[in-house]
Design a protein around this motif. Structure first.
Motif, PDB file in Angstrom:
ATOM      1  N   GLY A  15      45.403   5.398 -51.304  1.00 23.48           N
ATOM      2  CA  GLY A  15      45.378   4.112 -50.755  1.00 23.48           C
ATOM      3  C   GLY A  15      43.921   3.427 -51.144  1.00 23.48           C
ATOM      4  O   GLY A  15      44.177   2.285 -51.451  1.00 23.48           O
ATOM      5  N   ASP A  16      42.981   4.101 -51.012  1.00 24.95           N
ATOM      6  CA  ASP A  16      41.648   3.698 -51.572  1.00 24.95           C
ATOM      7  C   ASP A  16      41.201   3.703 -52.819  1.00 24.95           C
ATOM      8  O   ASP A  16      40.215   3.418 -53.067  1.00 24.95           O
ATOM      9  N   VAL A  17      42.001   4.117 -53.653  1.00 29.61           N
ATOM     10  CA  VAL A  17      41.683   4.475 -55.343  1.00 29.61           C
ATOM     11  C   VAL A  17      41.643   3.018 -55.906  1.00 29.61           C
ATOM     12  O   VAL A  17      42.403   2.014 -55.876  1.00 29.61           O
ATOM     13  N   ASP A  18      40.389   2.996 -56.670  1.00 27.17           N
ATOM     14  CA  ASP A  18      40.416   1.533 -57.663  1.00 27.17           C
ATOM     15  C   ASP A  18      40.818   2.143 -59.028  1.00 27.17           C
ATOM     16  O   ASP A  18      40.247   3.019 -59.475  1.00 27.17           O
ATOM     17  N   PHE A  19      42.106   1.569 -59.563  1.00 20.95           N
ATOM     18  CA  PHE A  19      42.365   1.787 -60.995  1.00 20.95           C
ATOM     19  C   PHE A  19      41.783   0.922 -61.864  1.00 20.95           C
ATOM     20  O   PHE A  19      41.545  -0.198 -61.595  1.00 20.95           O
ATOM     21  N   PRO A  20      41.605   1.535 -62.765  1.00 19.67           N
ATOM     22  CA  PRO A  20      42.214   2.889 -63.390  1.00 19.67           C
ATOM     23  C   PRO A  20      41.175   3.825 -63.038  1.00 19.67           C
ATOM     24  O   PRO A  20      39.971   3.619 -62.417  1.00 19.67           O
ATOM     25  N   ALA A  21      41.632   5.084 -62.877  1.00 25.01           N
ATOM     26  CA  ALA A  21      40.962   6.080 -62.246  1.00 25.01           C
ATOM     27  C   ALA A  21      41.339   7.362 -62.747  1.00 25.01           C
ATOM     28  O   ALA A  21      42.712   7.456 -63.278  1.00 25.01           O
ATOM     29  N   GLY A  22      40.577   8.205 -63.068  1.00 23.90           N
ATOM     30  CA  GLY A  22      40.680   9.431 -63.754  1.00 23.90           C
ATOM     31  C   GLY A  22      41.131  10.864 -62.596  1.00 23.90           C
ATOM     32  O   GLY A  22      41.303  10.322 -61.547  1.00 23.90           O
ATOM     33  N   LYS A  23      41.500  11.675 -63.128  1.00 20.67           N
ATOM     34  CA  LYS A  23      42.181  12.774 -62.298  1.00 20.67           C
ATOM     35  C   LYS A  23      40.931  13.215 -61.148  1.00 20.67           C
ATOM     36  O   LYS A  23      41.355  13.286 -59.992  1.00 20.67           O
ATOM     37  N   ASP A  24      39.701  13.382 -61.709  1.00 15.97           N
ATOM     38  CA  ASP A  24      38.835  13.730 -60.655  1.00 15.97           C
ATOM     39  C   ASP A  24      38.639  12.671 -59.396  1.00 15.97           C
ATOM     40  O   ASP A  24      38.304  12.773 -58.254  1.00 15.97           O
ATOM     41  N   ASP A  25      38.740  11.295 -59.772  1.00 13.08           N
ATOM     42  CA  ASP A  25      38.757  10.028 -58.969  1.00 13.08           C
ATOM     43  C   ASP A  25      39.791  10.466 -58.048  1.00 13.08           C
ATOM     44  O   ASP A  25      39.641  10.232 -56.736  1.00 13.08           O
ATOM     45  N   LEU A  26      41.022  10.736 -58.407  1.00 20.94           N
ATOM     46  CA  LEU A  26      42.369  10.700 -57.788  1.00 20.94           C
ATOM     47  C   LEU A  26      42.083  11.827 -56.699  1.00 20.94           C
ATOM     48  O   LEU A  26      42.503  11.813 -55.328  1.00 20.94           O
ATOM     49  N   LEU A  27      41.466  12.986 -57.147  1.00 13.41           N
ATOM     50  CA  LEU A  27      41.505  14.339 -56.206  1.00 13.41           C
ATOM     51  C   LEU A  27      40.330  13.902 -55.177  1.00 13.41           C
ATOM     52  O   LEU A  27      40.526  14.389 -54.085  1.00 13.41           O
ATOM     53  N   ALA A  28      39.196  13.201 -55.456  1.00 14.34           N
ATOM     54  CA  ALA A  28      38.162  12.843 -54.721  1.00 14.34           C
ATOM     55  C   ALA A  28      38.540  11.999 -53.500  1.00 14.34           C
ATOM     56  O   ALA A  28      38.274  12.272 -52.373  1.00 14.34           O
ATOM     57  N   ALA A  29      39.540  10.994 -53.967  1.00 16.64           N
ATOM     58  CA  ALA A  29      40.230  10.042 -53.052  1.00 16.64           C
ATOM     59  C   ALA A  29      41.084  10.865 -51.977  1.00 16.64           C
ATOM     60  O   ALA A  29      41.086  10.417 -51.089  1.00 16.64           O
ATOM     61  N   ALA A  30      41.823  11.844 -52.368  1.00 21.78           N
ATOM     62  CA  ALA A  30      42.636  12.545 -51.732  1.00 21.78           C
ATOM     63  C   ALA A  30      42.017  13.500 -50.522  1.00 21.78           C
ATOM     64  O   ALA A  30      42.335  13.384 -49.441  1.00 21.78           O
ATOM     65  N   ARG A  31      40.944  14.068 -50.966  1.00 19.05           N
ATOM     66  CA  ARG A  31      40.068  14.916 -50.130  1.00 19.05           C
ATOM     67  C   ARG A  31      39.649  13.888 -48.937  1.00 19.05           C
ATOM     68  O   ARG A  31      39.610  14.140 -47.917  1.00 19.05           O
ATOM     69  N   ALA A  33      40.724  11.075 -47.924  1.00 10.18           N
ATOM     70  CA  ALA A  33      41.711  10.737 -47.159  1.00 10.18           C
ATOM     71  C   ALA A  33      42.155  11.512 -46.226  1.00 10.18           C
ATOM     72  O   ALA A  33      43.045  11.475 -45.421  1.00 10.18           O
ATOM     73  N   GLY A  34      41.863  12.674 -46.341  1.00 13.84           N
ATOM     74  CA  GLY A  34      42.214  14.077 -45.827  1.00 13.84           C
ATOM     75  C   GLY A  34      43.569  14.455 -45.934  1.00 13.84           C
ATOM     76  O   GLY A  34      44.444  14.925 -45.128  1.00 13.84           O
ATOM     77  N   ALA A  35      44.153  14.556 -47.081  1.00 13.05           N
ATOM     78  CA  ALA A  35      45.264  14.635 -47.707  1.00 13.05           C
ATOM     79  C   ALA A  35      45.388  16.196 -47.537  1.00 13.05           C
ATOM     80  O   ALA A  35      44.639  17.073 -47.711  1.00 13.05           O
ATOM     81  N   SER A  36      46.823  16.651 -47.405  1.00 10.86           N
ATOM     82  CA  SER A  36      47.059  18.029 -47.273  1.00 10.86           C
ATOM     83  C   SER A  36      46.706  18.894 -48.588  1.00 10.86           C
ATOM     84  O   SER A  36      46.646  18.227 -49.641  1.00 10.86           O
ATOM     85  N   GLU A  37      46.757  19.990 -48.482  1.00 13.03           N
ATOM     86  CA  GLU A  37      46.717  20.997 -49.441  1.00 13.03           C
ATOM     87  C   GLU A  37      47.610  20.705 -50.585  1.00 13.03           C
ATOM     88  O   GLU A  37      47.414  20.755 -51.989  1.00 13.03           O
ATOM     89  N   GLU A  38      48.764  20.548 -50.234  1.00 16.22           N
ATOM     90  CA  GLU A  38      50.005  20.549 -51.015  1.00 16.22           C
ATOM     91  C   GLU A  38      49.816  19.098 -51.954  1.00 16.22           C
ATOM     92  O   GLU A  38      50.186  19.135 -52.975  1.00 16.22           O
ATOM     93  N   VAL A  39      49.472  18.204 -51.195  1.00 18.09           N
ATOM     94  CA  VAL A  39      48.942  16.872 -52.044  1.00 18.09           C
ATOM     95  C   VAL A  39      48.140  17.057 -53.168  1.00 18.09           C
ATOM     96  O   VAL A  39      48.148  16.648 -54.154  1.00 18.09           O
ATOM     97  N   ARG A  40      46.969  17.851 -52.625  1.00 16.52           N
ATOM     98  CA  ARG A  40      45.763  18.189 -53.484  1.00 16.52           C
ATOM     99  C   ARG A  40      45.994  18.843 -54.712  1.00 16.52           C
ATOM    100  O   ARG A  40      45.837  18.762 -55.786  1.00 16.52           O
TER     101      ARG A  40
END
Length: 114
Positions: A15-31, A33-40
């Motif tokens: 939800g808080d990702v500013d695109f364009p974004a790389g894979k590392d950016d997406l993983l950092a945003a998911a962490r 946001a408190g995303a589950s291990e399955e999402v990560r």
């Protein structure tokens, strides 16, 4: 049985990702946001590309077959065109020699041995 995730859960974690974004950016945003291990885990499985928007991320995420029930036919077709689910890479596939090669290499001893 392990818990699984859905495309909707993956996208909600971004939800808080500013695109364009790389894979590392997406993983950092998911962490963050408190995303589950399955999402990560699903995000770790995407190619290390730069993603222009959430749709590109959704097309790259591979799900467990049981979780694909939430996808429409177009989304399943898109995933199939891009390599399907995760599995063995071409270099990791156990390839057997053709049976004829095995037969030719096998010592016989049936015809006039010692």
């Amino acid at each position: 049985m392990a818990a699984h995730t859905t495309i909707q859960e993956v996208l909600a974690a971004l939800g808080d990702v500013d695109f364009p974004a790389g894979k590392d950016d997406l993983l950092a945003a998911a962490r963050a946001a408190g995303a589950s291990e399955e999402v990560r885990k699903a995000l770790r499985g995407i190619p290390p590309d730069e993603y222009a928007n959430r749709d590109e991320v959704a097309r790259s995420v591979r799900l467990d077959p049981a979780d694909e029930q939430g996808l429409d036919a177009a989304q399943r077709a898109e995933q199939a065109r891009h390599g399907g689910r995760q599995g063995l890479g071409q270099g990791e596939v156990d390839v057997r020699e053709p049976v004829i090669e095995e037969e030719l290499q096998r010592p016989t001893g049936r015809f006039g041995g010692a």
